[in-house]
Write an enzyme that holds these catalytic residues in place. Structure first.
Site, PDB file in Angstrom:
ATOM      1  N   ARG A 613     -12.113   4.519  11.404  1.00  0.00           N
ATOM      2  CA  ARG A 613     -11.552   4.112  12.683  1.00  0.00           C
ATOM      3  C   ARG A 613     -12.580   3.341  13.505  1.00  0.00           C
ATOM      4  O   ARG A 613     -12.247   2.352  14.161  1.00  0.00           O
ATOM      5  CB  ARG A 613     -11.080   5.330  13.485  1.00  0.00           C
ATOM      6  CG  ARG A 613      -9.800   5.940  12.953  1.00  0.00           C
ATOM      7  CD  ARG A 613      -9.327   7.083  13.832  1.00  0.00           C
ATOM      8  NE  ARG A 613      -8.099   7.648  13.295  1.00  0.00           N
ATOM      9  CZ  ARG A 613      -6.889   7.192  13.545  1.00  0.00           C
ATOM     10  NH1 ARG A 613      -6.742   6.161  14.345  1.00  0.00           N
ATOM     11  NH2 ARG A 613      -5.829   7.746  13.001  1.00  0.00           N
ATOM     12  N   GLU A 643      -9.415  11.805   7.365  1.00  0.00           N
ATOM     13  CA  GLU A 643      -8.081  12.261   7.764  1.00  0.00           C
ATOM     14  C   GLU A 643      -7.264  12.539   6.511  1.00  0.00           C
ATOM     15  O   GLU A 643      -7.341  11.806   5.529  1.00  0.00           O
ATOM     16  CB  GLU A 643      -7.392  11.232   8.654  1.00  0.00           C
ATOM     17  CG  GLU A 643      -8.154  10.973   9.945  1.00  0.00           C
ATOM     18  CD  GLU A 643      -7.472   9.961  10.851  1.00  0.00           C
ATOM     19  OE1 GLU A 643      -6.273   9.689  10.654  1.00  0.00           O
ATOM     20  OE2 GLU A 643      -8.146   9.447  11.759  1.00  0.00           O
ATOM     21  N   GLU A 654       0.010   2.664  11.875  1.00  0.00           N
ATOM     22  CA  GLU A 654      -1.082   2.808  12.851  1.00  0.00           C
ATOM     23  C   GLU A 654      -2.249   1.889  12.511  1.00  0.00           C
ATOM     24  O   GLU A 654      -2.906   1.345  13.401  1.00  0.00           O
ATOM     25  CB  GLU A 654      -1.558   4.260  12.913  1.00  0.00           C
ATOM     26  CG  GLU A 654      -2.512   4.448  14.097  1.00  0.00           C
ATOM     27  CD  GLU A 654      -3.052   5.849  14.199  1.00  0.00           C
ATOM     28  OE1 GLU A 654      -3.502   6.215  15.291  1.00  0.00           O
ATOM     29  OE2 GLU A 654      -3.059   6.577  13.192  1.00  0.00           O
ATOM     30  N   ASP A 711       1.686  -5.680  16.924  1.00  0.00           N
ATOM     31  CA  ASP A 711       1.627  -6.079  18.331  1.00  0.00           C
ATOM     32  C   ASP A 711       0.780  -7.342  18.440  1.00  0.00           C
ATOM     33  O   ASP A 711      -0.448  -7.285  18.507  1.00  0.00           O
ATOM     34  CB  ASP A 711       1.017  -4.931  19.136  1.00  0.00           C
ATOM     35  CG  ASP A 711       1.192  -5.137  20.631  1.00  0.00           C
ATOM     36  OD1 ASP A 711       2.088  -5.906  21.012  1.00  0.00           O
ATOM     37  OD2 ASP A 711       0.417  -4.541  21.403  1.00  0.00           O
ATOM     38  N   HIS A 921       6.325  12.308  13.081  1.00  0.00           N
ATOM     39  CA  HIS A 921       5.934  11.901  11.729  1.00  0.00           C
ATOM     40  C   HIS A 921       6.343  10.424  11.598  1.00  0.00           C
ATOM     41  O   HIS A 921       7.477  10.114  11.218  1.00  0.00           O
ATOM     42  CB  HIS A 921       6.643  12.763  10.685  1.00  0.00           C
ATOM     43  CG  HIS A 921       6.398  14.231  10.846  1.00  0.00           C
ATOM     44  ND1 HIS A 921       5.320  14.884  10.278  1.00  0.00           N
ATOM     45  CD2 HIS A 921       7.088  15.174  11.557  1.00  0.00           C
ATOM     46  CE1 HIS A 921       5.353  16.170  10.599  1.00  0.00           C
ATOM     47  NE2 HIS A 921       6.419  16.370  11.386  1.00  0.00           N
ATOM     48  N   CYS A 923       5.717   8.178   9.620  1.00  0.00           N
ATOM     49  CA  CYS A 923       6.103   7.697   8.292  1.00  0.00           C
ATOM     50  C   CYS A 923       7.618   7.698   8.132  1.00  0.00           C
ATOM     51  O   CYS A 923       8.186   6.851   7.437  1.00  0.00           O
ATOM     52  CB  CYS A 923       5.507   8.584   7.200  1.00  0.00           C
ATOM     53  SG  CYS A 923       3.752   8.923   7.388  1.00  0.00           S
TER      54      CYS A 923
END
Length: 955
Positions: A613, A643, A654, A711, A921, A923
């Site tokens: 990240r 993660e 994400e 975005d 969730h 996904c």
């Protein structure tokens, strides 16, 4: 009735007078108390038609030109025509044609070259006979040359017969004479108002004032700027826009009368050339005067002498303004009569043929303007085709099917013939599905087969249609396509499939032409008006896409503009699945090979991105830099270091969100942010190398290929450029609204002092890190002032600099990265705003639709108390919080291109108590919602959850 000129053969009808020449107009006693409808003058004979349809003749009768054997010095009735109501006559040198009220033609006189059209062997016919070969055709006008004849039918067909020594029949050079009426096929499709014949030349005049001439041209009588004879009709381009309303011919000269504008000289509005052995007469109703000029040796000018006149001279007489039954502004016109024969003149006040059009636009017909009132055309069609009169509709349909449409040709003689293509879609019969295969499709075939030049004209005319009229043509052929596809779904016999494919191809080809016009003119109608929403229901578009990739002809994918967003998304998914499957198959083949050949390295069937990240950009760039092109086509899997979440779609979502947020961070200086529009564009002074721009292009491509929206606040111009479309001033208005408005004001400024008012030159001032710099938009731009003539060039250059020149290398890197993943034929299917919606989604929120499409699991159902208070709370949230909820649950605050209906949410109950937060969730767009009983508790927990939505871990 006044007569003057040569009277040696009794052709003036004045009885046994002593003079052979009458120098001034003289009243004919025979016609006192009689109304004359028409007059025709031959070389030595004259024909009169009275108001009651009877015919009288006088003059020489050596060749039977009088049609009777009575006195020659005064008018005698042609008894053979007694049963006919004759409405018009025309005379050649020694022959006559008479037209009755039924459209039948009678002929008599000299027939040496077949000018009577009777197919007889006699040298002359002394009694009028009907031209039987024209008996099934309704003739509305006739005209005679020396030895040839012309006729115009009600159906706008021009017929000719007689001598063709100089090409006066218009049938080509091989035919020397023709004894029976022949259709001039090269003139088919044009609406005519008049035919005229000279000594050995011919003319026709169209409704919009166009003139076609052919035949003898030794003295330039055809007006074609040379002296060469013409054997086929030629358009007089020099007179195309002169508003010609009448044309007439002498032996070797021609005169055309224009419709003058209000305020022009009322006395005489025509310029004519005087030629030997000719004379011309002109009547001006406003003054009542008659003018004449030309040859005067036989007194034919009526001036009291036998002198020739080289300019108009008043005919002697006590003239007074004409006050007959004419339109109120008859004084705007003068009427010209060029007499075929030089020795006789007649002034006929009781009859004048005039052409009156209240709307001068009709005469502007040309390559850019049709001259057709489309609203009037529509009203006419709807009055003609009515349910109460089915027999009329059937007759019109049969005429279109069997006569009119089959005669359409790819090459047209004049733009006026294209009016049929423009107006026919307004006919209600075209929209009747029963007529699709018999009328609409054959019409479409004729349209598609038009040669390049006439098709270009038709496209020009379409481009200026009112949107509802243009839309009607589009809707017509969309309906034809749907009709054909429904037949296809039911089943087409193998023997008929070739015909079916041709029909389908024709309808789609017409839509393609219309779509091209629509795009070229900046969209007369919205591009989505071309969508055929039924396509997905009626054909297997996945299979159609595969056929398209294989270059199989007549696939719907050849015409991508008919696909709506849903269909295009399906095709994109099809392409992605195909590409991914090919990449996976190749990986599997390579892995199998590696078992037997250790030299071959085994590969992963997915594109794996392992990133931290805190270094998401660097890690992603490192992996993607080493990635082969084929690997970009594999399904993307993302792993965040440390993660444990398995990427079933949510982690990937994400990743795209975080990496785009990082790449667009101002610390990189890669993009410039525009405050007013809240959009970004490439910064032409970034310190970053092109690799980062390449990476952003790859990320956008991967997002599309993996069906994830990102975005990305770029203007529509980016997507235009990706699809090789040119950005415009509208794009500048979107990106920099204040500058765009200023440019529009510059273009709209009505005065001539543009240079003094705006004080601009061909430069642009740019800011970079606090400093300003002036850039020239063109060579020597600083010395080139912007004025009224070049202001459009300035605006174009300004737009080009912002979107192209200043960022060329950066965009090229972005473009290369994007197309490395998402290139190929599939992109050709999309419009720029559709591609934009594929990348970033859209904001067409419909929250009720979201609730309607949500599914429930476990103990929940739509009427469960917790679910009811959940939706109450949700609908009470402000817009920004609702968007945050979407981000929390789906990984994006925007919705897919297909809208809310495609965003399936699932809410399931959990075993925890009310102290727990809702869990998403991403996904699976799944929300774990505890069984809250209080509305305020649910509100508090929901807001707390959506405010802390970043990161994946096992729950």
């Amino acid at each position: 009735m006044l007569c003057w000129g040569n009277a040696s053969f009794g052709q003036l009808g004045l009885g046994g007078i002593d003079e052979e020449i009458v120098l001034e107009p003289r009243k004919s006693d025979f016609f006192i108390n009689k109304k004359v409808r028409d007059v025709g003058c031959g070389l030595r004979h004259t024909v009169f038609v009275l108001d009651d349809g009877t015919v009288y003749t006088c003059g020489c009768n050596d060749l039977g030109q009088l049609g009777h054997e009575k006195s020659r010095k005064k008018p005698e009735q042609v008894v053979a025509l007694d049963a006919q109501n004759i409405v018009a006559v025309s005379c050649g040198e020694a022959h006559t044609l008479a037209l009755n009220d039924k459209g039948q033609v009678y002929a008599w006189g000299l027939d040496s070259d077949g000018q009577l059209g009777l197919l007889g062997s006699e040298e002359c016919i002394r009694v009028p006979r009907n031209i039987k070969s024209l008996s099934d055709i309704q003739i509305v006008q006739v005209a005679c040359g020396y030895y040839h004849s012309l006729a115009l039918s009600k159906g706008n067909e021009v017929f000719c017969w007689g001598q063709n020594k100089y090409g006066q029949l218009g049938l080509g050079i091989d035919c020397k004479k023709q004894a029976s009426p022949q259709l001039i096929k090269s003139l088919l499709g044009i609406p005519f108002t008049q035919v005229a014949a000279g000594g050995a030349h011919s003319f026709v005049l169209t409704l919009s004032g166009a003139i076609f001439g052919w035949g003898r041209n030794k003295f330039g009588q055809l007006g074609l700027n040379d002296e060469n004879d013409r054997y086929v009709p030629n358009l007089l381009k020099s007179l195309r826009t002169q508003k010609i309303v009448y044309i007439c011919c002498g032996e070797d000269h021609t005169a055309a009368l224009t419709k003058p504008n209000v305020g022009r000289n009322q006395e005489l509005n025509a310029q004519l050339t005087e030629l030997t052995r000719q004379h011309t007469s002109a009547f001006v109703p406003s003054s009542g005067r008659i003018y004449s000029f030309g040859l005067g040796g036989n007194g034919q000018l009526g001036t009291g002498s036998t002198s020739n006149r080289k300019s108009p001279f008043t005919v002697k007489g006590n003239w007074f303004p004409y006050t007959g039954q004419c339109p109120p502004d008859i004084g705007k016109f003068c009427y010209i009569n060029v007499l075929l024969f030089p020795s006789l003149s007649l002034s006929l006040f009781s009859f004048f043929v005039f052409f009156f059009y209240s709307n001068d636009d009709h005469y502007r017909t040309g390559t850019k303007f049709s001259g057709v009132d489309m609203n009037a055309a529509r009203l006419l069609f709807h009055k003609l085709i009515q349910p109460d009169h089915p027999q009329i509709s059937q007759q019109v349909a049969a005429s279109l099917e069997k006569n009119l449409i089959p005669k359409l040709t790819s090459s047209l003689p004049d733009v006026e013939a294209l009016r049929f293509y423009l107006t026919l879609p307004e006919c209600p019969l075209m929209s009747d599905s029963n007529n699709f295969t018999t009328i609409a499709i054959p019409f479409g075939t004729a349209l598609v087969n038009l040669e390049k030049a006439p098709l270009k004209v038709l496209e020009n005319w379409w481009s200026v249609l009112e949107p509802p009229l243009f839309l009607k043509i589009v809707e017509l052929f969309k309906e034809v396509v749907v009709h054909l596809l429904k037949l296809y779904k039911i089943g087409i016999p193998p023997s008929e499939r070739r015909i079916f494919n041709n029909f389908l191809h024709t309808a789609l080809k017409v839509l393609e032409i219309l779509h091209r016009v629509n795009e070229k003119t900046g969209q007369i109608i919205q591009y989505d008006k071309f969508y055929i929403h039924e396509v997905q229901e009626l054909i297997d578009i996945r299979n159609d896409y595969i056929n398209w990739l294989a270059d199989i002809p007549v696939t719907i994918c050849t015409y991508p503009f008919v696909f709506d967003a849903q269909a295009k998304t399906t095709l994109l998914q099809t392409d992605a699945v195909l590409q991914m499957q090919m990449a996976i198959d190749q990986a599997h083949r390579q892995n199998v090979s590696s078992l037997f050949l250790p030299v071959i390295e085994s590969v992963n069937p997915c594109l794996i991105l392992v990133v931290r990240r805190e270094n998401i950009v660097g890690d992603a760039m490192e992996v993607l830099r080493k990635t082969k092109n084929i690997d970009y086509k594999k399904p993307l899997k993302v792993i965040f270091v440390g993660e444990d979440a398995v990427d079933a779609g949510g982690v990937r979502k994400e990743f795209f969100l975080l990496i785009m947020r990082e790449l667009l961070d101002p610390k990189y200086g890669m993009f410039r942010y525009y405050e007013e529009s809240r959009l970004i564009w490439f910064s032409d002074k970034t310190f970053e190398d092109s690799d980062l721009f390449h990476l952003i292009g790859v990320i956008c491509g991967l997002a599309i290929y993996n069906f994830t929206i990102v975005d990305l606040h770029f203007p529509l111009a980016l997507y235009k450029k990706l699809l090789k479309k040119k950005p415009s001033l509208d794009d500048l208005k979107e990106l920099v609204p204040d500058v765009g408005r200023s440019m529009q004001q510059l273009l709209d400024y009505p005065e001539d002092d543009v240079e003094e008012t705006f004080c601009l030159n061909f430069t642009i001032t740019v800011e970079n890190f606090g400093a300003t710099e002036v850039k020239e938009l063109v060579l020597n731009g600083a010395d080139t002032a912007v004025n009224k003539q070049n202001r459009q060039e300035f605006v174009d250059a300004y737009v080009d600099y912002i979107f192209n020149k200043s960022v060329a290398s950066l965009f090229d890197a972005f473009h290369a990265g994007f197309h490395k993943v998402c290139g190929g034929k599939v992109l050709q299917l999309f419009q720029p705003n559709e591609l934009q919606a594929m990348v970033i989604g859209n904001t067409n929120y419909d929250w009720k639709e979201l609730e309607k499409n949500t599914e429930y699991k476990g103990e929940y159902w739509a009427e469960h108390p917790t679910i009811k208070i959940f939706w109450e709370v949700f609908h009470e949230l402000p817009l920004e919080k609702k968007k945050q909820f979407l981000l929390f649950l789906t990984g994006s605050d925007r919705i897919p291109i297909l809208g809310m209906k495609s965003l399936k949410l699932v809410i399931q109950s959990t075993g925890g108590g009310e102290e727990y937060l809702p869990v998403s969730h991403t996904c699976f767009n799944l929300l774990d919602l505890p069984k809250y009983t209080e509305k305020e508790t649910l509100r508090s927990k929901l807001i707390q959850a959506i405010d802390h939505n970043e990161g994946f871990s096992l729950i």
